[in-house]
Write a protein that holds these residues in place. Structure first.
Motif, PDB file in Angstrom:
ATOM      1  N   ALA A 512       0.832  -1.198   0.000  1.00 53.74           N
ATOM      2  CA  ALA A 512       0.000   0.000   0.000  1.00 53.74           C
ATOM      3  C   ALA A 512       0.871   1.254   0.000  1.00 53.74           C
ATOM      4  N   ARG A 513       1.948   1.234   0.770  1.00 52.88           N
ATOM      5  CA  ARG A 513       2.848   2.393   0.845  1.00 52.88           C
ATOM      6  C   ARG A 513       3.559   2.629  -0.489  1.00 52.88           C
ATOM      7  N   GLU A 514       4.001   1.521  -1.120  1.00 46.53           N
ATOM      8  CA  GLU A 514       4.694   1.652  -2.410  1.00 46.53           C
ATOM      9  C   GLU A 514       3.769   2.257  -3.460  1.00 46.53           C
ATOM     10  N   GLU A 515       2.514   1.792  -3.476  1.00 47.48           N
ATOM     11  CA  GLU A 515       1.548   2.300  -4.452  1.00 47.48           C
ATOM     12  C   GLU A 515       1.242   3.780  -4.184  1.00 47.48           C
ATOM     13  N   ALA A 516       1.055   4.126  -2.912  1.00 47.65           N
ATOM     14  CA  ALA A 516       0.769   5.519  -2.555  1.00 47.65           C
ATOM     15  C   ALA A 516       1.952   6.420  -2.882  1.00 47.65           C
ATOM     16  N   GLN A 517       3.167   5.926  -2.602  1.00 48.90           N
ATOM     17  CA  GLN A 517       4.378   6.702  -2.895  1.00 48.90           C
ATOM     18  C   GLN A 517       4.504   6.948  -4.393  1.00 48.90           C
ATOM     19  N   ARG A 518       4.189   5.908  -5.188  1.00 51.06           N
ATOM     20  CA  ARG A 518       4.262   6.037  -6.649  1.00 51.06           C
ATOM     21  C   ARG A 518       3.283   7.111  -7.144  1.00 51.06           C
ATOM     22  N   LEU A 519       2.061   7.059  -6.650  1.00 53.17           N
ATOM     23  CA  LEU A 519       1.051   8.046  -7.067  1.00 53.17           C
ATOM     24  C   LEU A 519       1.445   9.460  -6.664  1.00 53.17           C
ATOM     25  N   ALA A 520       1.988   9.610  -5.451  1.00 52.09           N
ATOM     26  CA  ALA A 520       2.411  10.938  -4.990  1.00 52.09           C
ATOM     27  C   ALA A 520       3.538  11.480  -5.860  1.00 52.09           C
ATOM     28  N   ASN A 521       4.485  10.620  -6.203  1.00 52.70           N
ATOM     29  CA  ASN A 521       5.611  11.048  -7.044  1.00 52.70           C
ATOM     30  C   ASN A 521       5.132  11.440  -8.438  1.00 52.70           C
ATOM     31  N   GLU A 522       4.213  10.640  -8.997  1.00 53.36           N
ATOM     32  CA  GLU A 522       3.692  10.936 -10.332  1.00 53.36           C
ATOM     33  C   GLU A 522       2.900  12.247 -10.328  1.00 53.36           C
ATOM     34  N   ALA A 563      -6.056   0.078  10.345  1.00 54.12           N
ATOM     35  CA  ALA A 563      -6.788   1.328  10.097  1.00 54.12           C
ATOM     36  C   ALA A 563      -5.923   2.308   9.311  1.00 54.12           C
ATOM     37  N   ASP A 564      -4.607   2.331   9.626  1.00 49.23           N
ATOM     38  CA  ASP A 564      -3.690   3.211   8.905  1.00 49.23           C
ATOM     39  C   ASP A 564      -3.577   2.801   7.442  1.00 49.23           C
ATOM     40  N   VAL A 565      -3.500   1.487   7.205  1.00 48.84           N
ATOM     41  CA  VAL A 565      -3.402   0.988   5.827  1.00 48.84           C
ATOM     42  C   VAL A 565      -4.665   1.338   5.050  1.00 48.84           C
ATOM     43  N   ALA A 566      -5.817   1.157   5.696  1.00 49.55           N
ATOM     44  CA  ALA A 566      -7.087   1.491   5.042  1.00 49.55           C
ATOM     45  C   ALA A 566      -7.153   2.978   4.714  1.00 49.55           C
ATOM     46  N   ALA A 567      -6.711   3.822   5.660  1.00 46.33           N
ATOM     47  CA  ALA A 567      -6.713   5.272   5.426  1.00 46.33           C
ATOM     48  C   ALA A 567      -5.772   5.640   4.291  1.00 46.33           C
ATOM     49  N   LEU A 568      -4.614   4.964   4.238  1.00 45.65           N
ATOM     50  CA  LEU A 568      -3.649   5.252   3.178  1.00 45.65           C
ATOM     51  C   LEU A 568      -4.203   4.840   1.815  1.00 45.65           C
ATOM     52  N   ARG A 569      -4.855   3.701   1.757  1.00 43.84           N
ATOM     53  CA  ARG A 569      -5.445   3.252   0.491  1.00 43.84           C
ATOM     54  C   ARG A 569      -6.527   4.246   0.035  1.00 43.84           C
ATOM     55  N   ALA A 570      -7.328   4.706   0.994  1.00 40.14           N
ATOM     56  CA  ALA A 570      -8.394   5.664   0.646  1.00 40.14           C
ATOM     57  C   ALA A 570      -7.792   6.971   0.141  1.00 40.14           C
ATOM     58  N   ALA A 571      -6.746   7.458   0.813  1.00 36.58           N
ATOM     59  CA  ALA A 571      -6.092   8.702   0.396  1.00 36.58           C
ATOM     60  C   ALA A 571      -5.443   8.536  -0.968  1.00 36.58           C
ATOM     61  N   ALA A 572      -4.846   7.358  -1.212  1.00 38.12           N
ATOM     62  CA  ALA A 572      -4.210   7.091  -2.505  1.00 38.12           C
ATOM     63  C   ALA A 572      -5.254   7.038  -3.618  1.00 38.12           C
ATOM     64  N   ALA A 573      -6.413   6.430  -3.305  1.00 42.23           N
ATOM     65  CA  ALA A 573      -7.486   6.362  -4.301  1.00 42.23           C
ATOM     66  C   ALA A 573      -7.993   7.760  -4.640  1.00 42.23           C
ATOM     67  N   GLN A 574      -8.131   8.610  -3.627  1.00 38.73           N
ATOM     68  CA  GLN A 574      -8.557   9.993  -3.854  1.00 38.73           C
ATOM     69  C   GLN A 574      -7.532  10.729  -4.717  1.00 38.73           C
TER      70      GLN A 574
END
Length: 589
Positions: A512-522, A563-574
């Motif tokens: 989840a962190r890797e995917e979120a990091q990728r989206l933030a960088n892009e 809960a943190d992972v779920a929040a991160l996935r939701a933030a990444a989806a947004q």
């Protein structure tokens, strides 16, 4: 659908194999290697590391890294980490669990059953500990078989000519030698001998001591006081040993290994093969006695051997190979891989036991006749070890003997069971104390107590007793400090499963962190490239979503919960939604 594998649980490295299409095949681990270092480590944040990743960090984390745990099997030794005491069984189970998971990933199916190998000279407690380790790892251990026997099985699969072979097995921590007769579908062990504390680790230790002494002579500094420096030297010593198998000298260079008032100090030394042979000569010579004992017990001369098989990485040492030639008068066979043949043989046996019926390996087509490596005795009056089962007796063993009381009106007797070859009880290893209660009061020598010893195909001993006067079966309790109780094993299984869940959660969090990091960088890159083409509110939303993701990413991974992972996935989806147009524009550029 489930699969069955064979496992060589080694001192230095472990290996797994399976049978596919009737042929044995080595199972590569998650790192793509064919063997896995038998190393377990605990990072500072409590993460468990197993295999290559644990071995790589040993130099910077020596106090929380455990290697060569196989030498502790069957003992009451514990590794204390963060207030928890880990048994050798639990640590070995961590290695077995990794092998199991890697096999499941490679085979694409669950692995629930295994045959695990042990040194032929392992005693009852060590064999039971190995079986317990498999159980903790979630495996149904179909059989515990001896490493030389497994190697002979791997060899005999393609060399069916009836013959007697010697298996000379010098691994990382143990030495075994077995004389084995290979016939038509039958592998029979005639004799076995060995040394459970002789192996590559001892060779490494000699080289390490040589380097540490050389450094102290040159610089006047004793590196033995620095655990991190000692670990670096040990790793360099092992590498030098390997290089000396093919080169006449090995150069060891460890910069900045210490520091004194004058500045940093470096270890720079050359180890020649001649020096290596000299410092390890006594270790090589220690294999002579077991070889001669095995030949004598088998009743054959070295000239009658059809083949000599070298097993274990330490047999690559040229001085070892020369010594085998000297002892047997034969050139050792090079037809099997010394690192992989034990796992291969275990996989063949696993396939026959699990009912494989296709290809070269057929269900129940191979019969293994192994032996008990050490004699079983009972302590009798005067501290004498009264022999009941001779070493090299073919397994399984069922033996009964009638005993009586030594004193008048005894209501219970204590029987000490021993393993070893010495005439006095105190010189052998006590593997259990059996107390028989409820004996009818009678003069000394009158009660007739039949004690039965059963050694199963795994080489594990169980005991039962019967009072012949009353005909009642009596229970016997085994008090062995090296064994884990059923409750301890069950607790260890629960702990292992709980850790497996935590490990899965940690991997989920990392993904989840890797995917979120990728989206933030892009998104950052898209804003930098195409920000001018975006609406003001659109840019504001992307920046807010990136900030939200990075805030969640700032929390340490070992502190992250579901809960943190779920929040991160939701933030990444947004963020993925809000930045979609910006990222598309950036890709089109």
């Amino acid at each position: 659908m489930t699969a069955t594998i064979g496992i060589d649980l080694g001192t230095t490295n472990s290996c797994a194999a399976t049978v596919e299409g009737g042929r044995p095949a080595i199972v590569p681990n998650a790192e793509g290697e064919r063997t896995t270092p038998s190393v377990v480590a605990f990072s500072k944040d409590g993460e468990r590391l197993v295999g290559a990743i644990a071995a790589r960090q040993a130099a910077v984390n020596p106090d929380r890294t455990i290697a060569s745990v196989k030498r502790r099997m069957g003992s009451d030794w514990r590794a204390a980490i963060d207030g928890k005491a880990f048994t050798p069984q639990e640590l070995s189970a961590m290695i077995l669990r990794k092998l199991r998971r890697d096999a499941e990933a490679f085979l694409g199916q669950d692995v629930t059953q295994a045959v695990i190998t042990v040194p032929a000279y392992f005693d009852d407690a060590q064999r039971q500990a190995t079986k317990d380790a498999g159980k903790i790892a979630g495996l149904d251990v179909l059989r515990i078989i001896n490493e030389p026997t497994a190697a002979a099985l791997a060899y005999g699969l393609d060399n069916g000519t009836p013959q007697k072979v010697m298996v000379y097995d010098l691994g990382g921590g143990t030495f075994d030698v077995s004389i084995i007769e290979i016939g038509d579908g039958v592998i029979e062990v005639l004799a076995t001998s060995g040394d459970n504390h002789l192996g590559g680790d001892d060779f490494d230790e000699r080289v390490a001591s040589y380097l540490l002494d050389a450094f102290q002579r040159e610089h006047g500094e004793d590196l033995r006081r620095n655990p991190m420096a000692v670990q670096r030297v040990r790793e360099a010593a092992e590498q030098a040993k390997k290089e000396l198998s093919s080169l006449d000298s090995a150069h060891v260079n460890l910069p900045f290994i210490a520091q004194n008032a004058a500045g940093p100090l470096h270890l720079d030394a050359v180890v020649t093969r001649a020096a290596f042979d000299d410092m390890t000569r006594d270790l090589v010579e220690r294999t002579t006695g077991p070889v001669q004992t095995a030949l004598n017990d088998a009743g054959i001369a070295a000239s009658e051997l059809g083949c000599v098989l070298l097993v274990g990485g330490s047999t690559r040492v040229p001085a070892v190979q020369a010594h085998v030639r000297k002892l047997t008068g034969q050139e050792p066979s090079a037809s099997i891989n010394p690192d992989e043949c034990v796992a291969t043989g275990a996989a063949i046996q696993a396939a026959t036991l699990s009912g494989a019926s296709t290809g070269l390996v057929r269900a129940n087509s191979l019969l293994l006749l192994d032996v008990t490596p050490l004699s079983l005795s009972i302590e009798t009056v005067g501290g004498v070890a009264t022999r009941l089962v001779e070493r090299n007796t073919t397994l399984p063993v069922h033996y009964s003997q009638v005993f009586s009381t030594a004193a008048a009106f005894q209501t219970s007797v204590e029987v000490k069971v021993l393993q070893g070859e010495r005439p006095m009880a105190a010189d052998n290893k006590a593997i259990g104390t059996f107390r028989l209660k409820g004996i009818k009061r009678a003069p000394a020598g009158v009660p007739q107590i039949e004690v039965t010893f059963d050694i199963d195909a795994n080489g594990i001993l169980t005991v039962s007793a019967k009072d012949l006067d009353t005909g009642k079966q009596q229970s016997i309790t085994i008090d062995d400090s090296g064994r884990m109780s059923d409750d301890e094993v069950d607790r260890a299984i629960r702990d292992a499963e709980q850790y497996a869940e935590q490990d899965e959660a940690r991997r989920d969090a990392m993904l989840a962190r890797e995917e979120a990091q990728r989206l933030a960088n892009e998104a950052d890159q898209a804003l930098a490239q195409k920000g001018k083409q975006l609406e003001k509110d659109e840019k504001k939303q992307i920046k807010a979503d990136v900030a939200a993701v990075r805030k969640l990413l700032s929390k340490k991974v070992n502190k992250v919960d579901e809960a943190d992972v779920a929040a991160l996935r939701a933030a990444a989806a947004q963020l993925e939604r809000s930045s979609a147009r910006a990222r598309d524009l950036a890709r089109q550029a």
